[in-house]
Design an enzyme around this catalytic site. Structure first.
Site, PDB file in Angstrom:
ATOM      1  N   SER A 104       0.852  -1.186   0.000  1.00  0.00           N
ATOM      2  CA  SER A 104       0.000   0.000   0.000  1.00  0.00           C
ATOM      3  C   SER A 104       0.893   1.243   0.000  1.00  0.00           C
ATOM      4  CB  SER A 104      -0.936   0.036   1.210  1.00  0.00           C
ATOM      5  OG  SER A 104      -1.901   1.052   1.023  1.00  0.00           O
TER       6      SER A 104
HETATM    7  C1  LIG Z   1      -1.644   2.560  -4.679  1.00  0.00           C
HETATM    8  S1  LIG Z   1      -2.585   2.206  -3.278  1.00  0.00           S
HETATM    9  C2  LIG Z   1      -3.895   3.363  -3.283  1.00  0.00           C
HETATM   10  C3  LIG Z   1      -3.506   4.786  -3.238  1.00  0.00           C
HETATM   11  C4  LIG Z   1      -4.584   5.627  -2.635  1.00  0.00           C
HETATM   12  N1  LIG Z   1      -5.710   5.814  -3.488  1.00  0.00           N
HETATM   13  C5  LIG Z   1      -4.026   6.945  -2.120  1.00  0.00           C
HETATM   14  O1  LIG Z   1      -4.328   7.976  -2.641  1.00  0.00           O
HETATM   15  O2  LIG Z   1      -3.297   6.877  -1.155  1.00  0.00           O
HETATM   16  C6  LIG Z   1      -3.474   0.768  -3.788  1.00  0.00           C
HETATM   17  C7  LIG Z   1      -4.372   0.223  -2.726  1.00  0.00           C
HETATM   18  O3  LIG Z   1      -5.223  -0.747  -3.312  1.00  0.00           O
HETATM   19  C8  LIG Z   1      -5.492  -1.706  -2.312  1.00  0.00           C
HETATM   20  N2  LIG Z   1      -6.022  -2.912  -2.955  1.00  0.00           N
HETATM   21  C9  LIG Z   1      -5.355  -3.916  -3.576  1.00  0.00           C
HETATM   22  N3  LIG Z   1      -6.213  -4.830  -4.029  1.00  0.00           N
HETATM   23  C10 LIG Z   1      -7.458  -4.420  -3.683  1.00  0.00           C
HETATM   24  C11 LIG Z   1      -8.758  -4.959  -3.859  1.00  0.00           C
HETATM   25  N4  LIG Z   1      -8.955  -6.118  -4.488  1.00  0.00           N
HETATM   26  N5  LIG Z   1      -9.801  -4.266  -3.362  1.00  0.00           N
HETATM   27  C12 LIG Z   1      -9.618  -3.078  -2.719  1.00  0.00           C
HETATM   28  N6  LIG Z   1      -8.408  -2.547  -2.512  1.00  0.00           N
HETATM   29  C13 LIG Z   1      -7.335  -3.190  -2.994  1.00  0.00           C
HETATM   30  C14 LIG Z   1      -4.143  -1.908  -1.648  1.00  0.00           C
HETATM   31  O4  LIG Z   1      -4.279  -2.526  -0.387  1.00  0.00           O
HETATM   32  C15 LIG Z   1      -3.650  -0.472  -1.583  1.00  0.00           C
HETATM   33  O5  LIG Z   1      -3.986   0.120  -0.375  1.00  0.00           O
END
Ligand SMILES: C[S@@+](CC[C@H](N)C(=O)[O-])C[C@H]1O[C@@H](n2cnc3c(N)ncnc32)[C@H](O)[C@@H]1O
Length: 386
Positions: A104
């Protein structure tokens, strides 16, 4: 005594960041500018973040406690991605150097805003976000649309907990859901816009069911070779969604259930030998890699340059290329799938079209089939592993 920092510095840094995002072309709408100038990114980053070192799997933890308040703010408002969780462990619980893969992060604001702009989100829209992460992008949307219009799903409970606290501290009250965003969230459907901040191998069908006709899905598409394209699909009235990939080059971490399985296929380096019809180095460029991945979606890629190894997780098939001493390349293929034959066919079609950016391709999603096409929907096409 707590270091109070320089009064007004955070607001100044937010303005500087917004100026920079306008200059780079990421930020266009005045309403997003107002959000960037208002949302305090420090609220979402917590007290520690990690940054990449020159070793791909090692991360340096940086803690607020080890610097002045002003230094921390300077770091927070850089247009950089700050990793907040590695292999499922929150960075706030770590120190020194941590090994693993980021799970994340707070994506660089320039990319967050580019995604919001690309999704054409505006006042009156009801939005479903997949991947709350720190909650920073959720907060930007709440600022512009009002919290009642925003639903955000986060897979990881620890990450979701931090985002929930941060959003509450910032005064926002969107619907926050902890769970698998690939199932969407049907209680608040229908949505005008769905935006994913994690990348998917294919478009989950519940997303189609939960976005209204004429609404859009904006999501980074990726795969097990990490070839990427940025999908922006419009829902037709017939239960399908379709659109050309956008020109933005975006890369996001893979949605958790869509990641590659452990590499359990032994590499044998054997098989039928022949000359390659394409230069394997085409897969060193983002568009070439995306095209190769389309052809063999359940394969993983090792190596690079002229020496590529493709391993198909589903069948154990493999392909290995080697440069020939006097020019050209030899490929060896083994197993039921002729991986390199498929890659060659896709690469030759791409080269015949002038080796364009991924935006020359588009994606059509139906209940039965998801396929990426070159040029127009009836052009050459490749099925996604849906
Ligand atoms: C790049 S980060 C998000 C960045 C965020 N939008 C920000 O502005 O800080 C990607 C996120 O997607 C989540 N993620 C991964 N697979 C997922 C899923 N199947 N459903 C929901 N969230 C998911 C990860 O845990 C991570 O926290």
């Amino acid at each position: 005594m707590t270091d109070p920092g320089t009064p007004g510095l955070a607001a100044r840094l937010r303005r500087t960041l917004a100026d920079r995002l306008v200059r780079t072309g990421a930020l266009r709408a005045p309403a997003w500018r107002a959000a960037v100038e208002s949302v305090e990114r420090e609220t979402f980053l917590g007290s520690a973040v990690a940054r990449a070192t020159e070793h791909g799997d090692r991360w340096e933890v940086i803690r607020l406690a080890e610097m002045t308040a002003d230094e921390w703010l300077e770091l927070v408002y850089r247009d950089e991605t700050w990793v907040t969780q590695i292999d499922g462990e929150m960075v706030t619980d770590a120190c020194g150097v941590v090994y693993g893969a980021p799970t994340s992060s707070s994506t660089l604001p320039g990319l967050v805003v580019r995604m919001l702009e690309a999704a054409r989100i505006s006042e009156g829209d009801k939005v479903l976000e997949i991947g709350t992460g720190t909650g920073y992008s959720t907060a930007l949307m709440c600022h512009r649309l009002g919290s009642a219009a925003v639903t955000s799903v986060e897979y990881d409970p620890a990450v979701a907990g931090h985002a929930c606290d941060a959003l509450a501290r910032a005064g926002y009250t969107p619907t926050l859901v902890t769970g698998d965003g690939l199932a969407g969230y049907d209680k608040n459907a229908e949505y005008d816009r769905l935006i994913a901040t994690c990348s998917v191998r294919y478009i989950p069908l519940p997303w189609l069911w939960q976005v209204r006709d004429g609404g859009t899905i904006t999501a980074p598409l990726s795969g097990w070779m990490y070839g990427a394209a940025f999908a922006h699909l419009t829902l037709g009235g017939d239960g399908t969604a379709s659109g050309r990939f956008l020109e933005d080059d975006v890369y996001f971490m893979t949605a958790r259930p869509h990641g590659p399985p452990p590499m359990a296929v032994p590499y044998l380096g054997i098989g039928d030998r022949r000359s390659s019809r394409v230069d394997p180095r085409v897969m060193d460029c983002p568009a070439g890699l995306f095209v190769g991945q389309l052809a063999v979606p359940s394969a993983m890629k090792l190596g690079g340059g002229g020496e590529v190894v493709l391993l198909d997780v589903a069948t154990g098939s493999q392909a290995t290329t080697r440069p020939d001493p006097y020019g050209g390349w030899t490929v060896r293929q083994h197993g039921p799938l002729r991986l390199w034959d498929a890659v060659e066919e896709a690469v030759l079609a791409w080269q015949a079209a002038g080796s364009p950016h991924q935006s020359a391709y588009g994606l059509t999603v139906t209940e039965e089939r998801q396929y990426v096409w070159l040029g127009e929907p009836d052009g050459p096409s490749w099925n996604l592993p849906a």
